[in-house]
Design a protein around this motif. Structure first.
Motif, PDB file in Angstrom:
ATOM      1  N   ALA A   1      -4.342   4.965   8.758  1.00 10.35           N
ATOM      2  CA  ALA A   1      -3.978   4.037   7.663  1.00 10.35           C
ATOM      3  C   ALA A   1      -4.607   2.717   8.287  1.00 10.35           C
ATOM      4  CB  ALA A   1      -2.659   4.235   7.572  1.00 10.35           C
TER       5      ALA A   1
ATOM      6  N   ASP B   1      -4.998   6.561   1.688  1.00 10.77           N
ATOM      7  CA  ASP B   1      -4.202   7.549   2.411  1.00 10.77           C
ATOM      8  C   ASP B   1      -4.735   8.424   3.384  1.00 10.77           C
ATOM      9  OD1 ASP B   1      -2.606   9.727   2.987  1.00 10.77           O
ATOM     10  OD2 ASP B   1      -1.849  10.065   0.885  1.00 10.77           O
ATOM     11  N   PRO B   2      -4.429   8.154   4.753  1.00  9.08           N
ATOM     12  CA  PRO B   2      -5.015   8.782   5.752  1.00  9.08           C
ATOM     13  C   PRO B   2      -5.120  10.227   5.572  1.00  9.08           C
ATOM     14  CG  PRO B   2      -2.856   7.848   6.567  1.00  9.08           C
ATOM     15  CD  PRO B   2      -3.390   7.368   5.131  1.00  9.08           C
TER      16      PRO B   2
END
Lengths: 378, 378
Positions: A279, A271-272
């Motif tokens: 991502a 998850d960025p």
């Protein structure tokens, strides 16, 4: 090794997680079990408290030009030489040295192994400085890499100086283990170099030309070797015999591979908001990470599609294309394989450890640290 | 260090040459005195015979990827991996290790110091690999440099591996001197790094901004340190006390500085038929070598002229401009200063040596080697 332990706090990417030798630990919510990450966090904090003064003293012994680059790299100085609050990394490797020494030799061995812990951390950071130059990585520990600030030449020189400093610490150590430890650490450096070479060579080859065995061997050399060496050095300072030293090395290597597998999963599906990277950064860079190589060599229809996607020219910021590529890697089984392989490697790590420490309770912080690097919840 | 001992056979550039402590040796034609170059040549040949098998064995222990680059660099393999006749350099540094051990401890010490001699040669070559990357030098020992053949990343890695190999050789050596020798060699690596940093930093600065003291300190760190360390390691393996080890270090440092001064003179006034380089190569590259810095800081009219010439854009192949620049350096006293300073450094070297070895005849090959590196007739 370039990617190791440089990232922000990250939640687990829902990896099926192995417990100790078939015995799963409770892991729901804030359970206070020994392997819930709190023990590891405490160990890492204690390690930083022990290691940092020695590490800083070693860096302070460098001539001004090299000291400046080193202190910047470790986060203790800004580029202009003013003090910085510091982010020298999580100290996983020195924590492994100290935990291994403690597990096999008690508190006295742990105290004796402090220089070895610092030496391992110096070697790790020497390789980071050089890898960043080679890989043209511009960011590390949320700051511009040393070569972007001081130039490639100075980053190479500072790395060279840190390697020398590491081996000097052991050369000056009167402990009887220091000679074998220095020889082992030097051997490890050679293996790290071969691993980094294999990595850059792999990245230059066509997607279909890299086998999974090659990719695993590369990861073992590049990431597993130094974790194994850290544990082995701790064992040496505890006076362990050759078999136990080898078992500890095996434990660290397998845990290191498990870590790399999880790190690669995060590099695609992380998850960025937690990773701090966009991502699918590894996919955008067309990196032949372990899940990708597994997918490419799966013999599935999706494998052929992935090979084609990876053969296409890189399109920067193509979020849709990256999402599609991630899906193809998953359809080709790359994600499942990486998660299963990580679990398998952790099981092997525990098995190796049990050769030297048959009673799980005597493994002390080693299991907690291995869990920590593969779970990445703190 | 990049320029050291990599060149073709060169005649002496008519340097006033010091003898042993005030006593000049006959030096006409083919005189067979101990310092006429024949003794040094024989010593160097014997050193290669002793060192090469150990050095090759050490390189053979490297993983394939690193071994290939190292064997190419040492001239033992072509780029395609086929055997080459080899030109691994003149082995000055290992010869100094062995001569120092022999002078202070006799044949047994010389035999014991063999690993240290190999370690010093490995460190020297690690720095050459890295310096060539940083300086973008394309030729060494009459062959393309490793980075031009294998890429910068692999040349950096091979250098890293050679440093590790050097310190590993000492770590595995059961001789009681091996620990202090490893610590000293590691310290020397740090000094070499600082010296190379100072060199590249100096080259970036304006001609008038570099002082002669800085230039001399840089040369001492970059060239003198490893020659001093080589002699000190030999002394350690002979069981010498701290004072004698320091004296031997001082001898090697001063001889190294004398060498660098002569090398810099050759870099400007050397005969291209002998140097294998175009005339005035260092001037064309606007290198701030010692005679140039001396000229620039001479306060003469010629100094101002030189500063202006060095400030101008580089014109490739401008033989007339280079000849004019060389004349200006000479008029500003750069050549005379360098020759006098070289003689002075050799006298200091001999003085340092006499602290540990009062009787000149016991200095064995050390004086012959020092004469050799500063005379460059063979």
């Amino acid at each position: 090794m370039a990617e190791f332990m440089t990232e922000t706090e990250q939640p687990s990417p829902a990896v099926p997680h192995p417990g100790t030798a078939g015995e799963r630990q409770g892991r729901t919510g804030d359970s206070a079990g020994p392997l819930d990450g709190q023990e590891a966090a405490a160990l890492l904090e204690r390690t930083r408290d022990l290691v940092d003064p020695e590490l800083r003293a070693a860096l302070e012994s460098l001539p001004g030009s090299m000291r400046r680059i080193a202190l910047y790299h470790f986060g203790w100085q800004h580029a202009d030489g003013t003090p910085a609050s510091g982010n020298a990394g999580k100290a996983i490797r020195p924590a492994l040295v100290l935990a291994a020494a403690s597990a096999l030799g008690g508190p006295a061995a742990r105290t004796a192994a402090l220089r070895a812990a610092v030496a391992v951390e110096l070697v790790h950071n020497f390789t980071l400085l050089h890898d960043d130059v080679m890989d043209r990585d511009t960011s590390r520990r949320h700051r511009p890499t040393a070569w972007t600030v001081f130039g490639s030449a100075d980053a190479i020189l500072a790395g060279d100086a840190l390697q020398a400093l590491a081996l000097r610490l052991l050369a000056e150590d009167p402990h009887p283990a220091s000679g074998p430890a220095a020889a082992r650490l030097a051997d490890c450096v050679v293996e790290l170099c071969a691993g980094q070479h294999a990595d850059t060579a792999m990245e230059r080859r066509a997607p279909g030309e890299v086998t999974l065995d090659e990719a695993l061997a590369m990861s073992e050399a590049k990431t597993g070797a130094l974790l194994g060496c850290a544990c082995a050095l701790g064992a040496l300072y505890a006076g362990a015999d050759g078999e136990d030293v080898a078992a500890l090395d095996g434990f660290g290597r397998q845990a290191g591979l498990a870590f790399q597998l999880i790190d690669d999963v995060i590099g695609i599906w992380g998850d960025p908001r937690h990773t701090g990277k966009p991502a699918g950064a590894d996919l955008e860079a067309r990196k032949k990470s372990l899940p990708v190589v597994a997918a490419l060599s799966s013999g599935t229809e999706a494998a052929a599609e992935l090979a084609q996607l990876y053969g296409e020219a890189h399109v920067s910021g193509d979020a849709e294309g990256i999402a599609r590529t991630a899906l193809v890697v998953e359809r080709a089984g790359g994600r499942d394989w990486a998660q299963a392989e990580a679990a398998d490697r952790m099981a092997r790590a525990v098995q190796e450890l049990s050769r030297a420490l048959p009673a799980p309770e005597s493994a002390g912080g080693l299991l907690a640290l291995a869990e920590f690097v593969t779970r990445r919840t703190s």
